[in-house]
Enzyme design. Structure first.
Site, short mmCIF file in Angstrom:
data_model
loop_
_atom_site.label_atom_id
_atom_site.label_comp_id
_atom_site.label_asym_id
_atom_site.label_seq_id
_atom_site.Cartn_x
_atom_site.Cartn_y
_atom_site.Cartn_z
N CYS A 162 34.73 -26.16 -122.54
CA CYS A 162 35.97 -26.82 -122.10
C CYS A 162 35.67 -28.13 -121.38
O CYS A 162 36.34 -29.13 -121.62
CB CYS A 162 36.73 -25.96 -121.10
SG CYS A 162 37.04 -24.31 -121.62
N ASP A 163 34.74 -28.10 -120.47
CA ASP A 163 34.61 -29.21 -119.52
C ASP A 163 33.32 -30.01 -119.67
O ASP A 163 33.12 -30.98 -118.93
CB ASP A 163 34.70 -28.65 -118.08
CG ASP A 163 36.02 -27.92 -117.84
OD1 ASP A 163 37.00 -28.27 -118.51
OD2 ASP A 163 36.06 -27.01 -117.00
N CYS B 142 33.33 -23.01 -117.74
CA CYS B 142 33.43 -23.07 -119.20
C CYS B 142 32.78 -24.35 -119.72
O CYS B 142 33.33 -25.45 -119.55
CB CYS B 142 34.90 -23.02 -119.62
SG CYS B 142 35.12 -23.16 -121.40
#
Ligand code: FAD
Lengths: 317, 114
Positions: A138-139, A135
């Site tokens: 997200c990261d 992701c």
């Protein structure tokens, strides 16, 4: 019977929740059984900008609304369960959950969608969250000024690669073929980006590191040559596979394990319908899942109505 | 602010009260993102099953979340959420990135029991 329903829907993604909304609104007693998080792949989407009527919404928000809508009409939703056995061939369908509770219904709608494909390379499990991510939104910020790899050659791989250059100092796209599957526009954007370079016809075969990911082994598919590359992070976007393992040998699937249905979303088994990304189809979107869910729900309620009529007539005679 | 049905930890002192006044604690520190939401949902579902465990979340981006971000156990973490399991105030396990129901229950059973 508390555990008996008119229809059981397997899966609470866009397709399953839509089926739940339509069925419950029509006063068809409905249970949705969901193995993972309610919302399915919608939850993986930070922003949905192509769902008609809603200019911009997070996938999580859209799925919450669909869930509330279904529950308001009286739909029962059980999430984080595991289906441990099922009998779909009899007139009365039986589904057992967590080896404990058996639910029965006249009809079943399968809406189990799909999931991210894993690479299957050595060390992938070990470094998940310690250098390997699925992701970008997200990261991505863990990789500020770091060197990273994006694996894949489809639309999401190239789109996410371009967005990750906001953080990374250098980004390499590793793709197993000598050409991309992505639309030309995505390929052009990636090629124009100075931070991005390409390693084609190659696969990551091993992730290496101590406490976190430090390097990868990459194998050229044409020459079989293996090289090791120092790297801070790897993002994997290599497509989706249908969640249909549970139905193998029970429902008719095609060569890619997708469920074969007719235009009314009927499978080869009487009283069993299927909707959404787990079906054989070309376009997988929230809108197409919602459309399938609607059709499956209407077909299933007609089926249940006819079944009930027949049994009432039999009783009357 | 996280939009979950879990108790939210808003400050370092709330965090220390929670872990020091309860034997078994699970804290998920993340954002409202696709890797985090499934873990919050799993925790919401497990609350009624594991009465001996206190479940809570914490917004990764608030300054006080450094109590979790700077834990030695999270030194190598590069994926959200950071999920920490405490027994009598001490970290017994920490995971990075999305976890399945099986992953979470295996850790709860090993360290806390039911
Ligand atoms: C990163 C990403 C971005 C996307 N962006 C967009 C976009 O912008 N616009 C758009 O229209 N589409 C987008 N899509 C596609 C869209 O999200 C999907 O096509 C759609 O959500 C599929 O819905 P579904 O209900 O068929 O399946 P899913 O969403 O996959 O739902 C299936 C559900 O079934 C559950 N399940 C699986 N197996 C079982 C089982 N054995 N027992 C019980 N439950 C089970 C799963 O946990 C899941 O909750 C995107 C997809 C991804 C991954």
């Amino acid at each position: 019977m508390d555990n008996h329903f008119d229809v059981i829907v397997i899966g609470a993604g866009a397709a399953g929740l839509t089926a739940g909304i339509y069925l419950s609104r029509a006063k068809v007693n409905t249970l949705i059984l969901n193995e993972g998080v309610v919302g399915g792949q919608m939850v993986l989407t930070h922003e949905i900008a192509n769902y008609p009527g809603v200019e911009n919404i997070s996938g999580y928000e859209l799925s919450r609304i669909m869930k509330t809508q279904a529950q308001k009409f009286g739909c029962t939703i059980k999430s984080n369960i595991k289906i441990t056995s099922l009998d779909l061939t009899d007139d009365l369908k039986k589904i057992t959950v967590n080896n404990k509770t058996t639910y029965t219904a006249h009809a079943v709608i399968i809406a189990t969608g799909g999931r991210s494909r894993m690479l299957g390379a050595i060390g992938e499990d070990v470094f998940k969250g310690k250098g390997i991510s699925y992701c970008a939104t997200c990261d991505g910020d863990f990789f500020q000024d770091k060197e990273i790899i994006v694996v894949g050659g489809g639309n999401s791989a190239l789109e996410e690669a371009v967005s990750l250059t906001k953080y990374a100092s250098k980004l390499t796209i590793v793709h197993q073929f000598d050409h991309f599957q992505a639309l030309e526009h995505y390929v052009d954007e990636a090629k124009k980006n100075e931070k991005i370079s390409f390693i084609m016809e190659s696969k990551i075969i091993e992730f290496i590191g101590d406490e976190k990911l430090e390097s990868v082994k990459i194998q050229n598919q044409a020459t079989q040559e293996i090289t090791e590359m120092k790297i801070d992070g790897v993002f994997i976007f290599i497509g989706y596979i249908p969640n249909t393992e549970l139905f193998e040998g029970i429902i008719e699937l095609n060569q890619w394990k997708e469920i074969i249905v007719d235009k009314d979303m009927k499978t080869n088994l009487s009283g069993v319908f299927a909707a959404g990304d787990s079906n054989q189809k070309k376009y997988r979107q929230v809108t197409t899942a919602v459309a399938d869910g609607t059709i499956a729900a209407l077909s299933a309620s007609e089926y249940v109505f006819n079944k009930k009529e027949l049994s009432e007539q039999a009783l009357a005679n | 602010m996280l939009r979950t049905n879990l108790p939210h930890i808003e400050s370092q002192s709330e965090h220390s009260d929670l872990i020091n006044n309860n034997e078994n604690v699970m804290v998920c520190c993340g954002r409202m993102g696709p890797m985090c939401i499934p873990v919050y949902e799993i925790m919401e579902d497990l609350q009624s099953e594991y009465k001996n465990v206190k479940f809570a979340d914490m917004d990764f981006d608030i300054p006080d979340a450094k109590v979790i971000r700077s834990l030695p156990e999270c030194r190598t973490f590069q994926g959200l959420p950071f999920t920490i399991y405490y027994k009598n105030g001490k970290v017994v396990k920490a995971t990075s990135s999305i976890q399945s129901l099986e992953d979470v229950t295996a850790i709860l059973n090993e360290h806390f029991g039911k």
